[in-house]
Design a protein around this motif. Structure first.
Motif, PDB file in Angstrom:
ATOM      1  N   GLU A  84       0.568  -1.161  -0.374  1.00  0.00           N
ATOM      2  CA  GLU A  84      -0.181  -0.003   0.360  1.00  0.00           C
ATOM      3  C   GLU A  84       1.350   1.116  -0.055  1.00  0.00           C
ATOM      4  O   GLU A  84       0.944   2.429  -0.435  1.00  0.00           O
ATOM      5  N   GLN A  85       1.949   0.725   0.357  1.00  0.00           N
ATOM      6  CA  GLN A  85       2.807   1.666   0.601  1.00  0.00           C
ATOM      7  C   GLN A  85       3.544   2.391  -0.578  1.00  0.00           C
ATOM      8  O   GLN A  85       3.822   3.614  -1.014  1.00  0.00           O
ATOM      9  N   ALA A  86       3.558   1.851  -1.367  1.00  0.00           N
ATOM     10  CA  ALA A  86       4.435   1.811  -2.157  1.00  0.00           C
ATOM     11  C   ALA A  86       3.415   2.445  -3.530  1.00  0.00           C
ATOM     12  O   ALA A  86       4.405   2.667  -3.915  1.00  0.00           O
ATOM     13  N   GLY A  87       2.148   2.384  -3.311  1.00  0.00           N
ATOM     14  CA  GLY A  87       1.309   2.351  -4.481  1.00  0.00           C
ATOM     15  C   GLY A  87       0.921   3.966  -3.870  1.00  0.00           C
ATOM     16  O   GLY A  87      -0.043   4.653  -4.326  1.00  0.00           O
ATOM     17  N   GLN A  88       1.618   4.819  -3.012  1.00  0.00           N
ATOM     18  CA  GLN A  88       0.796   5.660  -2.410  1.00  0.00           C
ATOM     19  C   GLN A  88       1.753   7.609  -2.806  1.00  0.00           C
ATOM     20  O   GLN A  88       2.772   7.047  -2.839  1.00  0.00           O
ATOM     21  N   ARG A  89       0.490   7.563  -3.204  1.00  0.00           N
ATOM     22  CA  ARG A  89       1.234   9.142  -3.619  1.00  0.00           C
ATOM     23  C   ARG A  89       0.962  10.057  -2.678  1.00  0.00           C
ATOM     24  O   ARG A  89       0.322  10.431  -1.531  1.00  0.00           O
ATOM     25  N   THR A  90       2.619  10.729  -2.863  1.00  0.00           N
ATOM     26  CA  THR A  90       3.023  11.770  -1.214  1.00  0.00           C
ATOM     27  C   THR A  90       3.148  13.069  -1.465  1.00  0.00           C
ATOM     28  O   THR A  90       3.014  13.952  -0.892  1.00  0.00           O
ATOM     29  N   THR A  91       2.848  13.161  -3.068  1.00  0.00           N
ATOM     30  CA  THR A  91       3.217  14.541  -3.686  1.00  0.00           C
ATOM     31  C   THR A  91       2.087  15.497  -4.630  1.00  0.00           C
ATOM     32  O   THR A  91       1.532  14.147  -4.961  1.00  0.00           O
ATOM     33  N   ALA A  92       3.009  16.391  -4.819  1.00  0.00           N
ATOM     34  CA  ALA A  92       0.723  16.450  -5.785  1.00  0.00           C
ATOM     35  C   ALA A  92       1.572  15.747  -7.331  1.00  0.00           C
ATOM     36  O   ALA A  92      -0.015  15.339  -8.502  1.00  0.00           O
ATOM     37  N   SER A  93       2.516  14.934  -7.472  1.00  0.00           N
ATOM     38  CA  SER A  93       2.632  14.311  -8.988  1.00  0.00           C
ATOM     39  C   SER A  93       1.779  13.234  -8.978  1.00  0.00           C
ATOM     40  O   SER A  93       1.294  13.084  -7.888  1.00  0.00           O
ATOM     41  N   GLU A  94       1.752  12.285  -9.641  1.00  0.00           N
ATOM     42  CA  GLU A  94       0.258  11.362  -9.558  1.00  0.00           C
ATOM     43  C   GLU A  94       1.937   9.793  -9.332  1.00  0.00           C
ATOM     44  O   GLU A  94       1.538   8.811  -9.474  1.00  0.00           O
TER      45      GLU A  94
ATOM     46  N   ASP B 234       6.996   4.150 -31.935  1.00  0.00           N
ATOM     47  CA  ASP B 234       6.479   5.362 -32.744  1.00  0.00           C
ATOM     48  C   ASP B 234       5.615   6.256 -31.541  1.00  0.00           C
ATOM     49  O   ASP B 234       4.545   6.172 -31.945  1.00  0.00           O
ATOM     50  N   PHE B 235       6.520   6.874 -30.389  1.00  0.00           N
ATOM     51  CA  PHE B 235       5.712   7.770 -29.910  1.00  0.00           C
ATOM     52  C   PHE B 235       5.016   9.411 -30.618  1.00  0.00           C
ATOM     53  O   PHE B 235       3.952   9.458 -30.556  1.00  0.00           O
ATOM     54  N   THR B 236       5.184   9.429 -32.095  1.00  0.00           N
ATOM     55  CA  THR B 236       4.653   9.978 -33.387  1.00  0.00           C
ATOM     56  C   THR B 236       3.071   9.530 -33.323  1.00  0.00           C
ATOM     57  O   THR B 236       2.457  10.306 -33.431  1.00  0.00           O
ATOM     58  N   ALA B 237       3.006   8.694 -33.462  1.00  0.00           N
ATOM     59  CA  ALA B 237       1.555   7.855 -33.704  1.00  0.00           C
ATOM     60  C   ALA B 237       1.045   7.525 -33.126  1.00  0.00           C
ATOM     61  O   ALA B 237      -0.515   6.701 -32.660  1.00  0.00           O
ATOM     62  N   MET B 238       1.540   7.544 -31.603  1.00  0.00           N
ATOM     63  CA  MET B 238       0.484   7.539 -30.282  1.00  0.00           C
ATOM     64  C   MET B 238      -0.989   7.794 -30.092  1.00  0.00           C
ATOM     65  O   MET B 238      -0.691   8.894 -30.352  1.00  0.00           O
ATOM     66  N   THR B 239      -1.582   7.559 -29.061  1.00  0.00           N
ATOM     67  CA  THR B 239      -3.343   7.988 -29.409  1.00  0.00           C
ATOM     68  C   THR B 239      -2.517   8.816 -27.836  1.00  0.00           C
ATOM     69  O   THR B 239      -2.094   8.283 -26.999  1.00  0.00           O
ATOM     70  N   GLU B 240      -3.988   9.088 -27.902  1.00  0.00           N
ATOM     71  CA  GLU B 240      -3.649  10.103 -26.119  1.00  0.00           C
ATOM     72  C   GLU B 240      -4.321   8.451 -25.308  1.00  0.00           C
ATOM     73  O   GLU B 240      -4.178   7.963 -23.875  1.00  0.00           O
ATOM     74  N   ALA B 241      -5.559   7.585 -25.444  1.00  0.00           N
ATOM     75  CA  ALA B 241      -5.646   6.332 -25.280  1.00  0.00           C
ATOM     76  C   ALA B 241      -3.792   5.048 -25.118  1.00  0.00           C
ATOM     77  O   ALA B 241      -3.629   4.706 -23.474  1.00  0.00           O
ATOM     78  N   ASP B 242      -2.903   5.242 -26.377  1.00  0.00           N
ATOM     79  CA  ASP B 242      -1.820   4.498 -25.342  1.00  0.00           C
ATOM     80  C   ASP B 242      -0.898   5.294 -24.616  1.00  0.00           C
ATOM     81  O   ASP B 242      -0.633   4.637 -23.977  1.00  0.00           O
ATOM     82  N   PHE B 243      -1.273   6.951 -24.628  1.00  0.00           N
ATOM     83  CA  PHE B 243      -0.276   7.364 -23.742  1.00  0.00           C
ATOM     84  C   PHE B 243      -0.812   7.450 -22.602  1.00  0.00           C
ATOM     85  O   PHE B 243      -0.336   7.348 -21.260  1.00  0.00           O
TER      86      PHE B 243
ATOM     87  N   GLY C 293       6.004   3.006  -8.184  1.00  0.00           N
ATOM     88  CA  GLY C 293       5.375   3.168  -9.797  1.00  0.00           C
ATOM     89  C   GLY C 293       6.577   3.420 -10.477  1.00  0.00           C
ATOM     90  O   GLY C 293       7.171   3.546 -11.477  1.00  0.00           O
ATOM     91  N   LEU C 294       7.657   4.342  -9.756  1.00  0.00           N
ATOM     92  CA  LEU C 294       8.845   4.998 -10.363  1.00  0.00           C
ATOM     93  C   LEU C 294       9.342   3.349 -10.247  1.00  0.00           C
ATOM     94  O   LEU C 294      10.190   3.301 -11.384  1.00  0.00           O
ATOM     95  N   ILE C 295       9.808   2.043  -9.295  1.00  0.00           N
ATOM     96  CA  ILE C 295       9.953   1.047 -10.255  1.00  0.00           C
ATOM     97  C   ILE C 295       9.556   0.551 -11.154  1.00  0.00           C
ATOM     98  O   ILE C 295      10.894   0.301 -12.300  1.00  0.00           O
ATOM     99  N   LYS C 296       8.751   0.620 -11.993  1.00  0.00           N
ATOM    100  CA  LYS C 296       8.336   0.609 -12.236  1.00  0.00           C
ATOM    101  C   LYS C 296       8.088   0.933 -13.405  1.00  0.00           C
ATOM    102  O   LYS C 296       8.931   0.387 -14.678  1.00  0.00           O
ATOM    103  N   HIS C 297       8.213   2.182 -14.019  1.00  0.00           N
ATOM    104  CA  HIS C 297       8.770   2.169 -15.172  1.00  0.00           C
ATOM    105  C   HIS C 297      10.506   2.318 -15.181  1.00  0.00           C
ATOM    106  O   HIS C 297      10.835   2.329 -16.692  1.00  0.00           O
TER     107      HIS C 297
ATOM    108  N   GLU D  40       0.081   4.564 -17.053  1.00  0.00           N
ATOM    109  CA  GLU D  40      -0.020   3.525 -15.673  1.00  0.00           C
ATOM    110  C   GLU D  40       0.784   2.491 -15.452  1.00  0.00           C
ATOM    111  O   GLU D  40       0.796   1.987 -14.332  1.00  0.00           O
ATOM    112  N   SER D  41       2.115   2.292 -16.045  1.00  0.00           N
ATOM    113  CA  SER D  41       3.182   2.022 -15.804  1.00  0.00           C
ATOM    114  C   SER D  41       4.054   2.779 -14.240  1.00  0.00           C
ATOM    115  O   SER D  41       4.704   2.527 -13.859  1.00  0.00           O
ATOM    116  N   PHE D  42       3.315   4.089 -14.537  1.00  0.00           N
ATOM    117  CA  PHE D  42       3.685   4.563 -13.389  1.00  0.00           C
ATOM    118  C   PHE D  42       2.982   4.815 -11.984  1.00  0.00           C
ATOM    119  O   PHE D  42       3.408   5.254 -10.788  1.00  0.00           O
TER     120      PHE D  42
END
Length: 185
Positions: A45-55, A85-94, A60-64, A99-101
């Protein structure tokens, strides 16, 4: 200096390696240690907890970092073939990439750390065994890369090193906000 360039979670050694490879392995091991150390004694639970204004959260950082390192290790061997191909990614892709974060339902810190250790072992083996760290590949298509830029395996390793160090610092801030523990003080 000891003859190992990694901590107990990785297997590569610097015995018999040239100085450049030994230095890269040692630097990666140090930054990986800082990132893993930040997660010490945390619950899932703590490993998944946000503690700052960021997401961001520690798990999540270790996963990333795991995903990033895996991707760049693949790049060292195969080039950009398996990179998006990051230039072809959609909003759904991003959104899916975002989620990896985060720690997802059912994920555990132990599982995240095990995956990271496995990726680190593979990267260390590649650094030790690639015939030439200077071999280059075209970069994936992305707005942050020049259109026809190429990176060597060496440059990819340096990028992984920079990513790991940057996110170890992020994790340290998140952890300190969580319970006051510091990793790099």
């Amino acid at each position: 200096m000891s003859d190992t360039a990694t901590d107990t979670n990785t297997t590569a050694t610097t015995s018999g390696l040239d100085a450049e490879r030994a230095d890269l392995l040692e630097a990666l091991a140090k930054q990986r240690h800082f990132l893993r150390f930040t997660a010490r004694d945390l619950t899932d639970e703590q490993a998944g907890q946000r503690t700052t204004a960021s997401e961001l959260c520690v798990g999540g950082l270790i996963k990333h970092v795991t995903n990033t390192e895996r991707s760049w290790a693949d790049f060292m061997v195969e080039g950009a073939a398996n990179m998006p191909d990051f230039t072809a990614m959609t909003e759904a892709d991003f959104a899916k990439r975002a989620e990896s974060f985060a720690m997802q339902p059912g994920e555990t810190l132990a599982g995240v750390l095990d995956a990271y250790a496995e990726v680190a072992r593979r990267t260390d083996e590649l650094i030790a065994s690639l015939p030439d760290l200077g071999v280059t590949h075209a970069l994936p298509k992305a707005p942050w890369f020049d259109g026809d830029a190429r990176w060597s395996a060496r440059r990819a390793v340096m990028h992984v090193l920079a990513e790991t160090a940057q996110h170890a610092g992020h994790a340290d801030i998140i952890r300190e906000a969580l319970d006051g523990a510091q990793s790099m003080a």
